[in-house]
Design a protein around this motif. Structure first.
Motif, mmCIF file in Angstrom:
data_model
loop_
_atom_site.group_PDB
_atom_site.id
_atom_site.type_symbol
_atom_site.label_atom_id
_atom_site.label_comp_id
_atom_site.label_asym_id
_atom_site.label_seq_id
_atom_site.Cartn_x
_atom_site.Cartn_y
_atom_site.Cartn_z
ATOM 1 N N UNK A 13 -24.097 -53.832 13.175
ATOM 2 C CA UNK A 13 -23.571 -52.460 13.176
ATOM 3 C C UNK A 13 -24.175 -51.668 12.008
ATOM 4 N N UNK A 14 -24.213 -52.279 10.822
ATOM 5 C CA UNK A 14 -24.766 -51.579 9.652
ATOM 6 C C UNK A 14 -26.255 -51.307 9.847
ATOM 7 N N UNK A 15 -27.005 -52.294 10.385
ATOM 8 C CA UNK A 15 -28.451 -52.107 10.588
ATOM 9 C C UNK A 15 -28.720 -50.890 11.470
ATOM 10 N N UNK A 16 -28.053 -50.820 12.637
ATOM 11 C CA UNK A 16 -28.384 -49.751 13.589
ATOM 12 C C UNK A 16 -27.820 -48.413 13.164
ATOM 13 N N UNK A 17 -26.616 -48.411 12.597
ATOM 14 C CA UNK A 17 -26.037 -47.129 12.163
ATOM 15 C C UNK A 17 -26.916 -46.523 11.059
ATOM 16 N N UNK A 18 -27.287 -47.359 10.075
ATOM 17 C CA UNK A 18 -28.105 -46.853 8.964
ATOM 18 C C UNK A 18 -29.495 -46.442 9.463
ATOM 19 N N UNK A 19 -30.071 -47.200 10.407
ATOM 20 C CA UNK A 19 -31.399 -46.834 10.929
ATOM 21 C C UNK A 19 -31.343 -45.428 11.552
ATOM 22 N N UNK A 20 -30.294 -45.159 12.352
ATOM 23 C CA UNK A 20 -30.200 -43.853 13.027
ATOM 24 C C UNK A 20 -29.972 -42.724 12.016
ATOM 25 N N UNK A 21 -29.020 -42.911 11.080
ATOM 26 C CA UNK A 21 -28.751 -41.814 10.138
ATOM 27 C C UNK A 21 -29.937 -41.594 9.185
ATOM 28 N N UNK A 22 -30.645 -42.687 8.848
ATOM 29 C CA UNK A 22 -31.817 -42.527 7.967
ATOM 30 C C UNK A 22 -32.899 -41.715 8.663
ATOM 31 N N UNK A 23 -33.117 -41.990 9.946
ATOM 32 C CA UNK A 23 -34.144 -41.233 10.674
ATOM 33 C C UNK A 23 -33.759 -39.755 10.727
ATOM 34 N N UNK A 57 -26.444 -43.156 0.905
ATOM 35 C CA UNK A 57 -26.753 -44.041 -0.231
ATOM 36 C C UNK A 57 -25.610 -45.019 -0.494
ATOM 37 N N UNK A 58 -24.370 -44.530 -0.421
ATOM 38 C CA UNK A 58 -23.211 -45.413 -0.649
ATOM 39 C C UNK A 58 -23.132 -46.487 0.441
ATOM 40 N N UNK A 96 -35.606 -52.000 -0.911
ATOM 41 C CA UNK A 96 -35.956 -51.272 -2.147
ATOM 42 C C UNK A 96 -36.128 -49.774 -1.831
ATOM 43 N N UNK A 97 -36.848 -49.457 -0.747
ATOM 44 C CA UNK A 97 -37.032 -48.038 -0.390
ATOM 45 C C UNK A 97 -35.709 -47.386 -0.013
ATOM 46 N N UNK A 98 -34.847 -48.145 0.683
ATOM 47 C CA UNK A 98 -33.556 -47.574 1.107
ATOM 48 C C UNK A 98 -32.689 -47.219 -0.102
ATOM 49 N N UNK A 99 -32.815 -47.993 -1.191
ATOM 50 C CA UNK A 99 -32.035 -47.693 -2.398
ATOM 51 C C UNK A 99 -32.739 -46.589 -3.202
ATOM 52 N N UNK A 100 -34.097 -46.696 -3.306
ATOM 53 C CA UNK A 100 -34.853 -45.752 -4.143
ATOM 54 C C UNK A 100 -34.750 -44.311 -3.630
ATOM 55 N N UNK A 101 -34.666 -44.139 -2.306
ATOM 56 C CA UNK A 101 -34.662 -42.775 -1.754
ATOM 57 C C UNK A 101 -33.455 -41.958 -2.221
ATOM 58 N N UNK A 144 -42.415 -40.124 -2.584
ATOM 59 C CA UNK A 144 -43.149 -41.388 -2.424
ATOM 60 C C UNK A 144 -42.279 -42.417 -1.679
ATOM 61 N N UNK A 145 -40.996 -42.502 -2.061
ATOM 62 C CA UNK A 145 -40.098 -43.470 -1.409
ATOM 63 C C UNK A 145 -39.958 -43.135 0.082
ATOM 64 N N UNK A 146 -39.935 -41.813 0.402
ATOM 65 C CA UNK A 146 -39.812 -41.404 1.815
ATOM 66 C C UNK A 146 -41.061 -41.848 2.587
#
Ligand code: HEM
Ligand code: HEM
Length: 195
Positions: A13-23, A57-58, A96-101, A144-146
């Motif tokens: 659930x966390x993988x797919x929810x975060x993937x969609x909101x990040x995009x 981020x949270x 690392x990129x997910x936290x750095x952004x 750069x992180x993006x």
């Protein structure tokens, strides 16, 4: 063919929810570039981007904490040692990129007099000075992180496609919602018939 061991319901659930909101947030960030600087409209949308970004981020921190406390299911036996190492490094790079952004965006905002107006309602006064050099540094890190995240996600999707189409080890099922599976119990690597 054996059903591959899979991640738990929470991880999936966390993988797919975060993937969609990040995009979505990524597209939002790119769209910001089209809004003229110095206009009230830009202030409104930049603050919306910052506010949503902080919430994402949270959620990413929650996911990381959860991941550190839970071992992932074993990788398919057919995977060579170099492939296991590549999977480990690419997943670490994604985290690392997910936290750095969001972190770089948050830090940049605090070295600008604008600070953050959370969902355009209440203002969080910046805790840092209005420093153009530090702002440019963290803003550059945000860009750069993006870019790196976009590259690593592209490689990630290519790797999954290679597993599915060439290796045919059904790796995607490891991260696919399982019907009727208990939320937090990964199944074993055993064939369906023997479970
Ligand atoms: C959590 C996920 C986030 C993603 C995926 C994301 C993504 C992006 C992207 C793709 C851009 C455009 C960069 C470019 O054109 O090269 C951008 C711009 C920006 N982001 Fe984020 N962002 C996130 C979180 C945040 C946070 C938490 C803040 C601040 C609290 C923030 C503040 C900004 C600002 C101020 C800009 C505009 C920079 C400029 O125009 O120079 N972002 N973001
Ligand atoms: C923003 C987009 C994405 C991000 C940030 C992301 C991130 C990640 C991360 C960090 C992991 C490692 C999980 C862990 O062990 O903790 C992972 C695993 C996985 N992801 Fe993604 N992912 C994204 C999109 C996708 C897409 C579009 C697909 C499908 C093609 C996909 C399929 C998978 C699969 C199958 C795994 C499990 C890999 C394994 O078994 O080792 N992901 N993803």
């Amino acid at each position: 063919m054996a059903t591959p061991a899979h991640y738990t319901g929470t991880a999936i659930a966390l993988h797919w929810f975060i993937a969609v909101v990040l995009l979505g947030q990524f597209a939002f960030g790119l769209a910001l570039e089209d809004i003229p600087r110095g206009t009230p409209e830009r202030g409104f949308y930049v603050n919306l981007h910052k506010s949503i970004g902080i919430l994402i981020g949270l959620l990413i921190l929650l996911r990381l904490a959860w991941r550190l406390a839970h071992k992932p299911p074993p990788l398919p036996d057919t995977m060579a040692p170099w492939q296991r190492r590549a999977a480990w490094f690419s997943h670490a790079a994604l985290y690392i990129c997910m936290v750095a952004l969001p972190l770089s965006g948050y830090l940049a905002s605090n070295f600008s007099r604008h600070g953050i107006k959370f969902f355009n309602t209440f203002r969080w006064a910046p805790w840092g000075p209005d420093d153009k050099t530090l702002y440019a540094f963290f803003n550059g890190a945000h860009h750069l992180a993006a870019l790196l995240l976009a590259i690593f996600v592209f490689v990630h999707v290519l790797a999954v496609a290679k597993h599915m189409l060439i290796d045919r080890d059904r790796l995607l099922l490891r991260m696919w919602p399982q019907r009727g599976a208990p939320a937090d119990q990964p199944r074993s690597n055993l064939p369906v018939e023997t479970r």
